[in-house]
Design a protein around this motif. Structure first.
Motif, mmCIF file in Angstrom:
data_model
loop_
_atom_site.group_PDB
_atom_site.id
_atom_site.type_symbol
_atom_site.label_atom_id
_atom_site.label_comp_id
_atom_site.label_asym_id
_atom_site.label_seq_id
_atom_site.Cartn_x
_atom_site.Cartn_y
_atom_site.Cartn_z
ATOM 1 N N VAL A 31 -6.378 -14.169 0.215
ATOM 2 C CA VAL A 31 -5.178 -13.490 -0.264
ATOM 3 C C VAL A 31 -4.549 -12.709 0.881
ATOM 4 N N MET A 32 -3.263 -12.876 1.016
ATOM 5 C CA MET A 32 -2.502 -12.058 1.954
ATOM 6 C C MET A 32 -1.314 -11.475 1.217
ATOM 7 N N GLY A 33 -0.987 -10.262 1.578
ATOM 8 C CA GLY A 33 0.080 -9.601 0.843
ATOM 9 C C GLY A 33 0.834 -8.607 1.689
ATOM 10 N N TRP A 34 1.796 -7.993 1.037
ATOM 11 C CA TRP A 34 2.627 -6.973 1.681
ATOM 12 C C TRP A 34 2.667 -5.717 0.814
ATOM 13 N N PHE A 45 2.582 -1.640 -3.667
ATOM 14 C CA PHE A 45 2.470 -3.087 -3.586
ATOM 15 C C PHE A 45 3.846 -3.735 -3.594
ATOM 16 N N TRP A 48 1.851 -10.542 -3.193
ATOM 17 C CA TRP A 48 0.683 -11.230 -2.617
ATOM 18 C C TRP A 48 0.810 -12.714 -2.856
ATOM 19 N N HIS A 50 -1.814 -16.353 -2.727
ATOM 20 C CA HIS A 50 -3.110 -16.970 -2.478
ATOM 21 C C HIS A 50 -2.968 -18.064 -1.422
ATOM 22 N N THR A 56 1.445 -16.605 -6.619
ATOM 23 C CA THR A 56 2.119 -15.482 -5.999
ATOM 24 C C THR A 56 2.367 -14.421 -7.058
ATOM 25 N N CYS A 94 1.267 -5.525 6.300
ATOM 26 C CA CYS A 94 0.596 -6.763 5.934
ATOM 27 C C CYS A 94 -0.847 -6.421 5.571
ATOM 28 N N LEU A 100 -7.341 -10.911 -5.774
ATOM 29 C CA LEU A 100 -5.978 -10.985 -6.279
ATOM 30 C C LEU A 100 -5.678 -9.659 -6.970
ATOM 31 N N TYR A 107 -7.755 -4.532 -0.581
ATOM 32 C CA TYR A 107 -7.562 -5.308 0.631
ATOM 33 C C TYR A 107 -8.452 -4.781 1.749
#
Length: 120
Positions: A31-34, A45, A48, A50, A56, A94, A100, A107
């Protein structure tokens, strides 16, 4: 050593667009997100995604205006921000991990942040 490095922030007029990028090194992430943080406010938040690309999630405040995307081959995540509003101004971070979640605590790794300024 794991590193997340953001780029693409800057100054834009309200209604304009910016694209943020984040390059990860050292490992890949499910998972990467902002997230973003405005002065005097808590980190919040934004979105994010996957690694598979089929999942998303967006904060209501950005839904329909922002789009998150990933390039697994390059181990990067991007955030396309359209129709920017003055209230979108913040330092954007980032984040990467395996959960999730919209909780910052979920994170494991963070970038240094990139400033987004929106003039009215």
């Amino acid at each position: 050593q794991v590193q997340l490095v953001e780029s693409g922030g800057g100054l834009v007029q309200a209604g304009g667009s910016l694209r943020l990028s984040c390059a990860a090194s050292g490992r890949t992430f499910s998972v990467m997100g902002w997230f973003r943080q405005a002065p005097g406010k808590e980190r919040e938040f934004v979105a994010w995604m996957h690694r598979r690309g089929d999942m998303t999630y967006y904060a209501d405040s950005v839904k329909g205006r922002f789009t998150i995307s990933r390039d697994n081959a390059k181990n990067t995540v991007a955030l396309q921000m359209n129709s920017l509003k003055p209230e979108d101004a913040a330092v954007y971070y980032c984040a990467a991990g395996v959960r999730l979640t919209i909780q910052a605590e979920g994170y494991d790794y963070w970038g240094q942040g990139t400033q987004v300024t929106v003039s009215s």
